[in-house]
Motif scaffolding. Sequence first.
Motif, PDB file in Angstrom:
ATOM      1  N   VAL A  64       0.809  -1.210   0.064  1.00  0.00           N
ATOM      2  CA  VAL A  64      -0.076   0.005  -0.104  1.00  0.00           C
ATOM      3  C   VAL A  64       0.858   1.187  -0.174  1.00  0.00           C
ATOM      4  O   VAL A  64       1.878   1.336   0.799  1.00  0.00           O
ATOM      5  N   VAL A  65       0.825   2.225  -0.673  1.00  0.00           N
ATOM      6  CA  VAL A  65       1.428   3.398  -0.818  1.00  0.00           C
ATOM      7  C   VAL A  65       0.641   4.621  -0.140  1.00  0.00           C
ATOM      8  O   VAL A  65       1.656   5.198   0.470  1.00  0.00           O
ATOM      9  N   ASP A  66      -0.539   4.488  -0.392  1.00  0.00           N
ATOM     10  CA  ASP A  66      -1.294   5.682   0.709  1.00  0.00           C
ATOM     11  C   ASP A  66      -2.500   5.402   0.622  1.00  0.00           C
ATOM     12  O   ASP A  66      -3.120   4.753  -0.272  1.00  0.00           O
ATOM     13  N   VAL A  67      -3.239   5.967   1.652  1.00  0.00           N
ATOM     14  CA  VAL A  67      -4.750   5.979   1.943  1.00  0.00           C
ATOM     15  C   VAL A  67      -4.965   7.507   1.831  1.00  0.00           C
ATOM     16  O   VAL A  67      -4.956   8.128   2.603  1.00  0.00           O
ATOM     17  N   LEU A  68      -6.252   7.597   0.742  1.00  0.00           N
ATOM     18  CA  LEU A  68      -6.659   8.939   0.679  1.00  0.00           C
ATOM     19  C   LEU A  68      -8.125   9.031   1.362  1.00  0.00           C
ATOM     20  O   LEU A  68      -8.740   8.004   1.564  1.00  0.00           O
ATOM     21  N   PRO A  69      -8.524  10.219   2.266  1.00  0.00           N
ATOM     22  CA  PRO A  69      -9.561  10.141   2.929  1.00  0.00           C
ATOM     23  C   PRO A  69     -10.799  10.225   2.334  1.00  0.00           C
ATOM     24  O   PRO A  69     -11.980  10.099   2.786  1.00  0.00           O
ATOM     25  N   ASP A  70     -10.995  10.299   0.929  1.00  0.00           N
ATOM     26  CA  ASP A  70     -12.461  10.350   0.311  1.00  0.00           C
ATOM     27  C   ASP A  70     -12.052   9.807  -1.060  1.00  0.00           C
ATOM     28  O   ASP A  70     -10.779   9.186  -1.360  1.00  0.00           O
ATOM     29  N   ARG A  71     -12.823   9.779  -2.042  1.00  0.00           N
ATOM     30  CA  ARG A  71     -12.683   9.350  -3.374  1.00  0.00           C
ATOM     31  C   ARG A  71     -13.035  10.284  -4.359  1.00  0.00           C
ATOM     32  O   ARG A  71     -13.737  10.260  -5.475  1.00  0.00           O
ATOM     33  N   THR A  72     -12.715  11.568  -4.146  1.00  0.00           N
ATOM     34  CA  THR A  72     -12.920  12.826  -5.008  1.00  0.00           C
ATOM     35  C   THR A  72     -11.845  12.967  -6.118  1.00  0.00           C
ATOM     36  O   THR A  72     -10.819  12.513  -5.760  1.00  0.00           O
ATOM     37  N   SER A  73     -12.226  13.516  -7.159  1.00  0.00           N
ATOM     38  CA  SER A  73     -11.172  14.020  -8.265  1.00  0.00           C
ATOM     39  C   SER A  73     -10.225  15.027  -7.691  1.00  0.00           C
ATOM     40  O   SER A  73      -9.025  14.906  -7.948  1.00  0.00           O
ATOM     41  N   GLU A  74     -10.555  15.943  -6.759  1.00  0.00           N
ATOM     42  CA  GLU A  74      -9.590  16.953  -6.453  1.00  0.00           C
ATOM     43  C   GLU A  74      -8.508  16.300  -5.590  1.00  0.00           C
ATOM     44  O   GLU A  74      -7.297  16.641  -5.556  1.00  0.00           O
ATOM     45  N   THR A  75      -8.885  15.213  -4.624  1.00  0.00           N
ATOM     46  CA  THR A  75      -7.879  14.744  -3.625  1.00  0.00           C
ATOM     47  C   THR A  75      -6.894  13.854  -4.445  1.00  0.00           C
ATOM     48  O   THR A  75      -5.719  13.967  -4.280  1.00  0.00           O
ATOM     49  N   PHE A  76      -7.719  13.155  -5.174  1.00  0.00           N
ATOM     50  CA  PHE A  76      -6.672  12.332  -5.923  1.00  0.00           C
ATOM     51  C   PHE A  76      -5.917  13.143  -7.051  1.00  0.00           C
ATOM     52  O   PHE A  76      -4.539  12.730  -7.213  1.00  0.00           O
ATOM     53  N   ALA A  77      -6.272  14.147  -7.627  1.00  0.00           N
ATOM     54  CA  ALA A  77      -5.584  14.920  -8.666  1.00  0.00           C
ATOM     55  C   ALA A  77      -4.260  15.709  -7.579  1.00  0.00           C
ATOM     56  O   ALA A  77      -3.178  15.567  -8.235  1.00  0.00           O
ATOM     57  N   ALA A  78      -4.678  15.952  -6.614  1.00  0.00           N
ATOM     58  CA  ALA A  78      -3.789  16.600  -5.434  1.00  0.00           C
ATOM     59  C   ALA A  78      -2.531  15.392  -5.289  1.00  0.00           C
ATOM     60  O   ALA A  78      -1.286  15.885  -5.290  1.00  0.00           O
ATOM     61  N   TRP A  79      -2.759  14.340  -4.898  1.00  0.00           N
ATOM     62  CA  TRP A  79      -1.957  13.374  -4.656  1.00  0.00           C
ATOM     63  C   TRP A  79      -0.979  13.171  -5.948  1.00  0.00           C
ATOM     64  O   TRP A  79       0.224  12.828  -5.636  1.00  0.00           O
ATOM     65  N   LEU A  80      -1.643  13.107  -7.143  1.00  0.00           N
ATOM     66  CA  LEU A  80      -1.110  12.773  -8.120  1.00  0.00           C
ATOM     67  C   LEU A  80       0.208  13.965  -8.624  1.00  0.00           C
ATOM     68  O   LEU A  80       1.238  13.593  -8.828  1.00  0.00           O
ATOM     69  N   LYS A  81      -0.368  15.010  -8.343  1.00  0.00           N
ATOM     70  CA  LYS A  81       0.679  16.357  -8.660  1.00  0.00           C
ATOM     71  C   LYS A  81       1.711  16.254  -7.386  1.00  0.00           C
ATOM     72  O   LYS A  81       2.889  16.587  -7.556  1.00  0.00           O
ATOM     73  N   GLU A  82       1.481  15.802  -6.165  1.00  0.00           N
ATOM     74  CA  GLU A  82       2.547  15.536  -5.061  1.00  0.00           C
ATOM     75  C   GLU A  82       3.433  14.498  -5.512  1.00  0.00           C
ATOM     76  O   GLU A  82       4.563  14.366  -4.930  1.00  0.00           O
ATOM     77  N   HIS A  83       3.000  13.482  -6.047  1.00  0.00           N
ATOM     78  CA  HIS A  83       3.905  12.397  -6.302  1.00  0.00           C
ATOM     79  C   HIS A  83       3.831  11.826  -7.997  1.00  0.00           C
ATOM     80  O   HIS A  83       3.259  10.928  -8.418  1.00  0.00           O
TER      81      HIS A  83
END
Length: 127
Positions: free
Chosen positions: A24-43
């Motif tokens: 497991v690399v990470d667990v995000l607190p929700d399933r929104t596009s904003e949260t996942f897009a932010a994670w992709l930009k940071e990684h």
Amino acid sequence: MDEFAFREGCTYGTVLVDVEAVRVVDVLPDRTSETFAAWLKEHPGAEIICRDRASAYTEAVKEAAPHTLEVADRWHLLRNLSAAVEKTCHQHRDCLRKRVEEETVTAVPEPPPDAVTAPGTAPHPDH
């Protein structure tokens, strides 16, 4: 990546897994596009994202990692395939049933038990 329920029907998150490293690399607190897009930009650096067809994930990848290859995960792919096969069979059940009935009627009957056998051959063991 996949979504999961913190509390079913109420709160969902996203789990990100490195399939090659089997961790497991990470667990995000929700399933929104904003949260996942932010994670992709940071990684940056993801090459392939295996996911379901949720539109939020599609939007995030298009925004934050547009050159990443997206593939459908096996579970959703098989689920969608089985649903399509079931729907098609249901839609065509009358013609499928008719075809089975035709095959049953046109089956080749066995020869009568007193049929003459060709010279030099033994009779069929069932006769």
